[in-house]
Motif scaffolding. Sequence first.
Motif, PDB file in Angstrom:
ATOM      1  N   LEU A 136      -5.686  -6.682  -0.703  1.00  0.00           N
ATOM      2  CA  LEU A 136      -5.838  -5.172  -0.276  1.00  0.00           C
ATOM      3  C   LEU A 136      -6.133  -4.181  -1.694  1.00  0.00           C
ATOM      4  N   ASN A 137      -6.613  -3.077  -1.510  1.00  0.00           N
ATOM      5  CA  ASN A 137      -6.855  -2.182  -2.590  1.00  0.00           C
ATOM      6  C   ASN A 137      -5.632  -1.686  -2.979  1.00  0.00           C
ATOM      7  N   ASN A 138      -5.400  -1.466  -4.391  1.00  0.00           N
ATOM      8  CA  ASN A 138      -4.076  -1.116  -4.806  1.00  0.00           C
ATOM      9  C   ASN A 138      -3.924   0.277  -4.920  1.00  0.00           C
ATOM     10  N   ALA A 139      -5.052   1.206  -4.875  1.00  0.00           N
ATOM     11  CA  ALA A 139      -5.254   2.548  -4.965  1.00  0.00           C
ATOM     12  C   ALA A 139      -4.098   3.113  -3.858  1.00  0.00           C
ATOM     13  N   VAL A 140      -3.585   4.109  -4.482  1.00  0.00           N
ATOM     14  CA  VAL A 140      -2.793   5.199  -3.434  1.00  0.00           C
ATOM     15  C   VAL A 140      -3.738   5.986  -2.540  1.00  0.00           C
ATOM     16  N   VAL A 141      -3.181   5.921  -1.190  1.00  0.00           N
ATOM     17  CA  VAL A 141      -4.352   6.426  -0.240  1.00  0.00           C
ATOM     18  C   VAL A 141      -3.511   8.077  -0.093  1.00  0.00           C
ATOM     19  N   ARG A 142      -4.616   9.005  -0.314  1.00  0.00           N
ATOM     20  CA  ARG A 142      -4.151  10.515  -0.272  1.00  0.00           C
ATOM     21  C   ARG A 142      -4.994  10.924   0.609  1.00  0.00           C
ATOM     22  N   ALA A 143      -4.351  11.356   1.677  1.00  0.00           N
ATOM     23  CA  ALA A 143      -5.073  12.083   3.039  1.00  0.00           C
ATOM     24  C   ALA A 143      -4.647  13.486   2.853  1.00  0.00           C
ATOM     25  N   ARG A 154       0.796  -1.075   0.040  1.00  0.00           N
ATOM     26  CA  ARG A 154       0.227   0.146  -0.071  1.00  0.00           C
ATOM     27  C   ARG A 154       0.794   1.359   0.163  1.00  0.00           C
ATOM     28  N   LEU A 155       0.605   2.199  -0.567  1.00  0.00           N
ATOM     29  CA  LEU A 155       1.111   3.459  -0.761  1.00  0.00           C
ATOM     30  C   LEU A 155       0.169   4.580   0.052  1.00  0.00           C
ATOM     31  N   CYS A 156       0.713   5.324   0.824  1.00  0.00           N
ATOM     32  CA  CYS A 156      -0.079   6.279   1.586  1.00  0.00           C
ATOM     33  C   CYS A 156       0.707   7.386   1.538  1.00  0.00           C
ATOM     34  N   VAL A 157       0.113   8.666   1.231  1.00  0.00           N
ATOM     35  CA  VAL A 157       0.599  10.046   1.132  1.00  0.00           C
ATOM     36  C   VAL A 157      -0.299  10.840   1.836  1.00  0.00           C
ATOM     37  N   GLU A 158       0.175  11.566   3.024  1.00  0.00           N
ATOM     38  CA  GLU A 158      -0.405  12.354   3.932  1.00  0.00           C
ATOM     39  C   GLU A 158       0.013  13.733   4.008  1.00  0.00           C
ATOM     40  N   ALA A 159      -0.563  14.729   3.834  1.00  0.00           N
ATOM     41  CA  ALA A 159      -0.364  16.147   3.872  1.00  0.00           C
ATOM     42  C   ALA A 159       0.238  16.689   5.237  1.00  0.00           C
TER      43      ALA A 159
END
Length: 176
Positions: free
Chosen positions: A169-176, A47-52
């Motif tokens: 698991l979902n492959n979409a990038v989590v962008r929070a 999983r890729l997760c990018v948070e501001a």
Amino acid sequence: MYKLLFRLIKHRWLDRSDTLRAIPDDMAERLAQRVAASEARHTGEIRLCVEAALPSSYIWRSGRNGVPSALVRERALGWFGRLGVWDTEHNNGVLIYLLLGEHAIEIVADRALTRRVDHEQWQAMVDRLGSRLFKGAFEDGLTEALEEVSALLVAHFPLDAEALRPNELNNAVVRA
């Protein structure tokens, strides 16, 4: 005290729109396709997760000297749990977490992979990724990290050619 207030304001100023500017829809789609292609070669989940920005409670806990890496790690572990990366069949999920507000990167791997890859190897990967991301090359940096994580998963958890591999698991990038 000024440093703490500045950091608090900076993290309150950043929001999901900053994440969407850093990782626009087309880039997120390409990254998700790369995750899917990677997962076709091994039994792991990525999983890729990018948070501001961090929540205010993290900033207050950080104090005046800046956000310590332990708090960024704690936040990444929170996402690791929230996204269910820890709950894969082979316990070999990996989260690549990027915190834009602190220019911080964490890679969190589940227990089956951490038993096989030492901390120094993970840290070297984070350092390489950090140099790319600090220059604003988000897609290149995340792609490189994804490729390195994929190589580890292929080496330690290759996909049996005859096995059916469900996408857990979902492959979409989590962008929070």
